[in-house]
Design a protein around this motif. Sequence first.
Motif, PDB file in Angstrom:
ATOM      1  N   GLN A 114     -37.882  30.859 -13.110  1.00 18.75           N
ATOM      2  CA  GLN A 114     -37.128  32.108 -13.349  1.00 18.75           C
ATOM      3  C   GLN A 114     -37.808  33.089 -14.428  1.00 18.75           C
ATOM      4  OE1 GLN A 114     -33.433  29.925 -14.895  1.00 18.75           O
ATOM      5  NE2 GLN A 114     -33.945  30.584 -16.805  1.00 18.75           N
ATOM      6  N   GLN A 115     -38.773  32.692 -15.171  1.00 19.73           N
ATOM      7  CA  GLN A 115     -39.354  33.650 -16.060  1.00 19.73           C
ATOM      8  C   GLN A 115     -40.313  34.318 -15.338  1.00 19.73           C
ATOM      9  OE1 GLN A 115     -38.854  30.464 -17.465  1.00 19.73           O
ATOM     10  NE2 GLN A 115     -36.989  31.215 -18.711  1.00 19.73           N
ATOM     11  N   ASP A 169     -32.581  26.575 -16.726  1.00 23.80           N
ATOM     12  CA  ASP A 169     -34.315  26.907 -16.620  1.00 23.80           C
ATOM     13  C   ASP A 169     -34.379  26.340 -15.273  1.00 23.80           C
ATOM     14  OD1 ASP A 169     -36.856  27.126 -17.054  1.00 23.80           O
ATOM     15  OD2 ASP A 169     -36.778  25.527 -18.509  1.00 23.80           O
ATOM     16  N   GLU A 224     -42.945  33.105 -13.954  1.00 25.25           N
ATOM     17  CA  GLU A 224     -44.273  32.472 -14.329  1.00 25.25           C
ATOM     18  C   GLU A 224     -44.692  31.811 -12.894  1.00 25.25           C
ATOM     19  OE1 GLU A 224     -46.160  28.851 -16.693  1.00 25.25           O
ATOM     20  OE2 GLU A 224     -44.512  29.756 -17.949  1.00 25.25           O
TER      21      GLU A 224
END
Lengths: 109, 146
Positions: free
Chosen positions: A91-92, A43, A94
């Motif tokens: 990494q998402q 993450d 956002e």
Amino acid sequence: MKTRISIPATAKKGDILNIKTLASHPMHSGFRRDAIGALVPRDIINRFRCEYQGQLVFEAKFGPGTAANPFLSFHLRADERGNVVFIWIDQQGERTEELRFLDIVDDEY
Amino acid sequence: MKRRTLLLGAATGLALQLAPHVYAKRLKATMALFYGEETITVGRVHLKTPPLAENGNSVSLVVDVESPMTENDYVREIRIFADNNPVPMLASYQFSPAAGKAGVATRIRLSNSQTITAVARLNDGTLWSGSSETIVTLAACVDPLL
């Protein structure tokens, strides 16, 4: 994501400013295990960008080798008064965006 | 703790420290992976890391490149490599002449003692590098075999 930015509020034209940023993020590398031995999934914040006068000034691309709460210190040459934009992308995908107004003063007075 | 366990631990630790020539080979391989046959000249890049880091989870790193940062002559990119890390390329930084100065300070993770290398690419395409050595007493990744 909580972020902190240190940038002077005013500058003279042509000054080279030092900007410091810090984002609160664990930056789990994906290589570590928790207390019961399970792999902690990766993450991380992938990217950081700094824009000024509609132009990219500085961009950082991180891997898992960046420490938790990524700190960055970089430079910017003051030109016209305007906003300095700071963008973090995890990494998402956002986005966290911050603005700081930079005022240009004359060195006459 | 039993003496045997202690000894075993010490032996593992020693085995994980790579001999210098093995390390140089690995560094060369990593560079070839990222830059192929391009020439990398040592110089112009000043990389600073502490000689001794107690905790590999957060090691301060400062890199500066000698450059006037004008439209005609500027540093386009700096990449940081640490070969003994599970992911050797730690980060890459892009610059524009608007930065005024090609330098960055950050904090990195190191899996064990090693040489850290910074490679800068200028706008004319040439590559320059600088390195620094850090001894790490507590590694960032506890399981180094991953």
